[in-house]
Design a protein around this motif. Structure first.
Motif, mmCIF file in Angstrom:
data_model
loop_
_atom_site.group_PDB
_atom_site.id
_atom_site.type_symbol
_atom_site.label_atom_id
_atom_site.label_comp_id
_atom_site.label_asym_id
_atom_site.label_seq_id
_atom_site.Cartn_x
_atom_site.Cartn_y
_atom_site.Cartn_z
ATOM 1 N N ARG A 57 1.380 28.137 -34.064
ATOM 2 C CA ARG A 57 0.635 27.382 -33.057
ATOM 3 C C ARG A 57 1.024 25.910 -33.129
ATOM 4 O O ARG A 57 1.103 25.315 -34.202
ATOM 5 C CB ARG A 57 -0.867 27.544 -33.255
ATOM 6 N N THR B 105 0.130 22.086 -31.346
ATOM 7 C CA THR B 105 -0.699 21.262 -30.474
ATOM 8 C C THR B 105 0.211 20.235 -29.816
ATOM 9 O O THR B 105 0.887 19.459 -30.495
ATOM 10 C CB THR B 105 -1.812 20.551 -31.253
ATOM 11 N N LYS C 9 0.751 29.622 -18.714
ATOM 12 C CA LYS C 9 -0.371 28.705 -18.872
ATOM 13 C C LYS C 9 -1.650 29.367 -18.396
ATOM 14 O O LYS C 9 -1.682 30.020 -17.344
ATOM 15 C CB LYS C 9 -0.110 27.426 -18.078
ATOM 16 N N ASP C 10 -2.731 29.219 -19.187
ATOM 17 C CA ASP C 10 -4.056 29.686 -18.795
ATOM 18 C C ASP C 10 -4.679 28.623 -17.908
ATOM 19 O O ASP C 10 -4.972 27.511 -18.355
ATOM 20 C CB ASP C 10 -4.914 29.935 -20.032
ATOM 21 N N SER D 108 -8.018 26.950 -19.063
ATOM 22 C CA SER D 108 -8.132 26.197 -20.313
ATOM 23 C C SER D 108 -6.816 25.468 -20.569
ATOM 24 O O SER D 108 -5.910 25.492 -19.757
ATOM 25 C CB SER D 108 -8.446 27.139 -21.479
ATOM 26 N N GLN D 109 -6.746 24.811 -21.725
ATOM 27 C CA GLN D 109 -5.516 24.130 -22.108
ATOM 28 C C GLN D 109 -4.715 24.983 -23.098
ATOM 29 O O GLN D 109 -4.096 24.473 -24.017
ATOM 30 C CB GLN D 109 -5.819 22.755 -22.717
ATOM 31 N N LYS D 110 -4.728 26.304 -22.890
ATOM 32 C CA LYS D 110 -3.971 27.206 -23.741
ATOM 33 C C LYS D 110 -2.661 27.591 -23.058
ATOM 34 O O LYS D 110 -2.598 27.718 -21.838
ATOM 35 C CB LYS D 110 -4.782 28.461 -24.081
ATOM 36 N N ILE E 99 1.084 30.024 -23.802
ATOM 37 C CA ILE E 99 1.920 30.899 -24.621
ATOM 38 C C ILE E 99 3.371 30.569 -24.329
ATOM 39 O O ILE E 99 3.828 30.702 -23.188
ATOM 40 C CB ILE E 99 1.639 32.383 -24.331
ATOM 41 N N TYR F 122 -2.684 20.410 -25.468
ATOM 42 C CA TYR F 122 -2.568 21.837 -25.198
ATOM 43 C C TYR F 122 -2.365 22.582 -26.506
ATOM 44 O O TYR F 122 -1.598 22.142 -27.377
ATOM 45 C CB TYR F 122 -1.387 22.123 -24.282
ATOM 46 N N SER F 123 -3.045 23.713 -26.638
ATOM 47 C CA SER F 123 -2.817 24.608 -27.760
ATOM 48 C C SER F 123 -1.741 25.607 -27.342
ATOM 49 O O SER F 123 -1.947 26.421 -26.440
ATOM 50 C CB SER F 123 -4.113 25.354 -28.131
ATOM 51 N N VAL F 124 -0.572 25.518 -27.978
ATOM 52 C CA VAL F 124 0.582 26.323 -27.598
ATOM 53 C C VAL F 124 0.821 27.396 -28.651
ATOM 54 O O VAL F 124 1.168 27.096 -29.802
ATOM 55 C CB VAL F 124 1.847 25.450 -27.458
ATOM 56 N N ASP F 125 0.576 28.647 -28.289
ATOM 57 C CA ASP F 125 0.897 29.769 -29.164
ATOM 58 C C ASP F 125 2.341 30.176 -28.914
ATOM 59 O O ASP F 125 2.727 30.440 -27.772
ATOM 60 C CB ASP F 125 -0.038 30.955 -28.895
#
Length: 319
Positions: free
Chosen positions: A131, A133, A188-189, A192-194, A196, A145-148
């Motif tokens: 993950r 950020t 991108k979701d 939210s700020q998620k 992948i 953004y939280s980037v998985d």
């Protein structure tokens, strides 16, 4: 009438009403006196064909038969850059896609491309959880953004002060560190700020969707408007870094890049620019990719890896 042609035969489907094409490409030159048209195919070949009074020029999307309400286009109204599909039937039926229609489709397509991209600075990193950020600029503020990172994500790294795709080298998540500037593509979701990520590129490289305003080939400059923000930018690019997408199969799904000249580009064309932001008003481009086909400028990229670009431009090798 016998149709002469001097190139590979193309068979296109989809937006051209599933019509088979003996020749397909954009108009390079039209001579209404001699009733001849020179097309430039996706591979850059110049192909001639002749027409007569029995030939029907029909606008794409209005129908494929001249007697069932399709919109006719008089030959004298054809313009350089319009896309033609010369049919296989006799008398000839030629499907016309005006350049402006192509411009509109490409603008929508590249705007969608940009929504699946992020660019920012690594402010946090958890390698075990895969993950990142990422602090991405949005106007006058940063959004975290939280980037998985997907397990099969692709990594490309550009050495400092390089702007050529051929300088890129492959890497891994282990090489990502806080403070790095990253370009990521993925999903991108919207709620939210998620995010992948399936592609990570480090070194200042990113993509820009832009509409051309003016072309200054002698100065190696383009003036453009960014598709999403509307901001005006000046793009520095060498003549050898201009490309067009051409299809290589009947369904238009397999693509490759062909080199083009500045003369092939028109004001109002929307293009994909790959390069580095040099400041608020300037970009240094390592590649500009255009598409002159109704199939659009971007090939299918469900994995969001942009691998078609890197494969075509052979990073790590000179070209």
């Amino acid at each position: 009438m016998k149709l002469p042609f001097y190139s590979v035969v193309f068979c296109l489907t989809g937006l051209i009403q599933a019509q088979h094409c003996r020749i397909a490409g954009q108009i390079f030159f039209a001579d209404i006196v001699d009733h001849t048209v020179t097309l430039k195919t996706d591979s850059g070949d110049l192909v001639n064909f002749s027409y007569d009074v029995a030939t029907s020029f029909l606008r794409d999307g209005s129908g494929s038969q001249p007697d069932v309400g399709a919109t006719r286009v008089p030959p004298e109204q054809l313009n350089n850059g319009d896309r033609l599909c010369v049919g296989t039937s006799e008398p000839l039926v030629v499907t016309v896609t005006p350049r402006r229609d192509i411009e509109t489709r490409q603008k929508k397509e590249l705007a969608a491309w940009q929504t699946d991209s992020l660019y920012g600075v690594v402010s946090g990193l958890d390698r075990n959880a895969r993950r990142i950020t990422l602090a991405a600029s949005a106007g006058d503020k940063d959004i975290n953004y939280s980037v998985d990172v997907s397990p099969d994500a692709a990594y490309w790294f550009f050495p400092r002060n390089t702007v050529r795709l051929s300088d890129a080298v492959t890497g891994s998540l282990d090489q990502v560190a806080p403070g790095d500037t990253l370009y990521v593509r993925g999903t991108k979701d919207s709620g939210s700020q998620k995010f992948i990520a399936n592609l990570i590129v480090s070194g200042g490289f990113r993509s820009f969707a832009a509409t051309i305003e003016t072309i200054k080939p002698l100065d190696e400059l383009l003036d453009v408007h960014m598709v999403l923000s509307g901001n005006r930018r000046t793009v520095h690019i060498s003549p050898g870094e201009l490309f067009a997408i051409g299809q290589t199969d009947a369904a238009g799904k397999a693509r490759r890049l062909y080199r083009i000249a500045a003369a092939d580009l028109h004001p109002r064309d929307t293009v994909l620019i790959l390069g580095i932001n040099e400041g608020q008003d300037s970009l240094s481009a390592c590649a500009l990719i255009a598409g002159f086909s109704p199939f659009g400028v971007l090939p299918p990229d469900s994995s969001q890896l942009m691998r078609w670009i890197f494969d075509n431009l052979s990073p790590g090798d000179s070209y």
